[in-house]
Scaffold this motif. Sequence first.
Motif, mmCIF file in Angstrom:
data_model
loop_
_atom_site.group_PDB
_atom_site.id
_atom_site.type_symbol
_atom_site.label_atom_id
_atom_site.label_comp_id
_atom_site.label_asym_id
_atom_site.label_seq_id
_atom_site.Cartn_x
_atom_site.Cartn_y
_atom_site.Cartn_z
ATOM 1 N N GLU A 190 0.851 -1.185 0.000
ATOM 2 C CA GLU A 190 0.000 0.000 0.000
ATOM 3 C C GLU A 190 0.887 1.235 0.000
ATOM 4 O O GLU A 190 1.785 1.363 0.837
ATOM 5 N N ARG A 217 0.914 5.563 -0.250
ATOM 6 C CA ARG A 217 0.155 6.802 -0.155
ATOM 7 C C ARG A 217 1.109 7.977 -0.133
ATOM 8 O O ARG A 217 2.253 7.854 0.300
ATOM 9 N N PHE A 266 3.859 7.338 2.517
ATOM 10 C CA PHE A 266 3.488 6.251 3.420
ATOM 11 C C PHE A 266 3.518 4.945 2.636
ATOM 12 O O PHE A 266 2.950 4.850 1.545
ATOM 13 N N ASP A 310 2.229 -5.976 9.890
ATOM 14 C CA ASP A 310 2.601 -5.008 8.867
ATOM 15 C C ASP A 310 4.043 -4.543 9.051
ATOM 16 O O ASP A 310 4.555 -4.469 10.169
ATOM 17 N N GLU A 347 0.932 -2.218 13.254
ATOM 18 C CA GLU A 347 -0.293 -1.959 12.501
ATOM 19 C C GLU A 347 -0.070 -0.687 11.722
ATOM 20 O O GLU A 347 0.315 0.340 12.274
ATOM 21 N N ARG A 348 -0.283 -0.735 10.407
ATOM 22 C CA ARG A 348 0.201 0.329 9.541
ATOM 23 C C ARG A 348 -0.364 1.715 9.857
ATOM 24 O O ARG A 348 0.384 2.696 9.846
ATOM 25 N N ALA A 349 -1.640 1.818 10.113
ATOM 26 C CA ALA A 349 -2.222 3.136 10.351
ATOM 27 C C ALA A 349 -1.605 3.800 11.577
ATOM 28 O O ALA A 349 -1.249 4.989 11.561
ATOM 29 N N TRP A 407 2.099 4.655 10.808
ATOM 30 C CA TRP A 407 2.188 5.829 9.934
ATOM 31 C C TRP A 407 2.012 7.121 10.735
ATOM 32 O O TRP A 407 2.737 8.082 10.524
ATOM 33 N N GLU A 408 1.034 7.133 11.640
ATOM 34 C CA GLU A 408 0.774 8.347 12.414
ATOM 35 C C GLU A 408 1.933 8.651 13.356
ATOM 36 O O GLU A 408 2.354 9.804 13.505
#
Length: 327
Positions: A203, A205, A212, A222, A262-264, A267-268
């Motif tokens: 994925e 972004r 990302f 992940d 966990e990717r989200a 990323w944050e």
Amino acid sequence: MNMRPLDKVTFGHKHKLSLKYPSSWWGAKWREALPSGNGKIGAAVYGGVYEETILLTHEELWRGSQTPELPDVSDKLPEVRALLLAGDAPKANRIMADALEERGYKPKMAWPLPLADFKVIMPSPHGFKAYGRELNMETGEVTVSWRDGATRYERALFVSRPDDWIVYEIRADGPDPIHAQLYMELHDPKDIRRAATLPEKAELRSEGEYLFYAAENDDRSDFGAVARVIPLGGTIESDNGRLKVDGARSVLVMVQPFVRDERAAAWERGRRALAQATPSYAELLGPHAREHGRLFGAVTMELGRRVTSAPTRSCCWTPIREKRRWR
């Protein structure tokens, strides 16, 4: 912009490896890429001009392991002890391993999984000359430089020991600015061992000045990275998972990898950490170079051969002087 000469970024030529061609010149790719790392995170710079590849790795990222439940082979201990007491250690050494195999225990060792390829695409309108790439082992820096028309370009990278970031900068010294596309993707499957397999998709972004990237490992966790791209001058535009920089005099990139996350959420966290970073290559390099140099100089080794004063670069391949588009 005044670009720092390569010799002023380092401490001398004694501990430098200098090459006059990129790793793709002989099709070697990762095998001849110049490495940088901090013991946990690694970056291998291929050295292409039009299309640069930087292979990112992490010590905790593995794939393909198989560890079944260990069967009970304690009944073999008396036989092992007897053979050892009789002085037959070679035969005793095989008893337990053979017993495990007979009872169906067939583990599979994991292999290191590349985290990503960081890619940089830059046009070469005039055809480049005076190419060189270099690894300074005293600072852990990898540099790639060339001249295109009247402009000299340089890319420099190190893997920060204090921050666990990959720090990368593209510089231009001359009338032409930097035009570049930057993105991350899964490592090229043609550039790995035949028995290895990569995740099938990733994925990607892009948003503002951030990239990302994430993919899923075979344990369902992940892995990936967050990158912040900061141009000096010019413009930056997000376009379908890529960042496009036009008209810049320099471009600073900071990359924070993650694994087993966990990717989200990763990323944050990465975005917040990079947002607070000092946007200066030189200021980020200073603390890293001091620690890296201390570790590098902690041990010396003499191989019993007289050391000559000739720099490493004198033993390098003769440069290719024709105009080329190395990828």
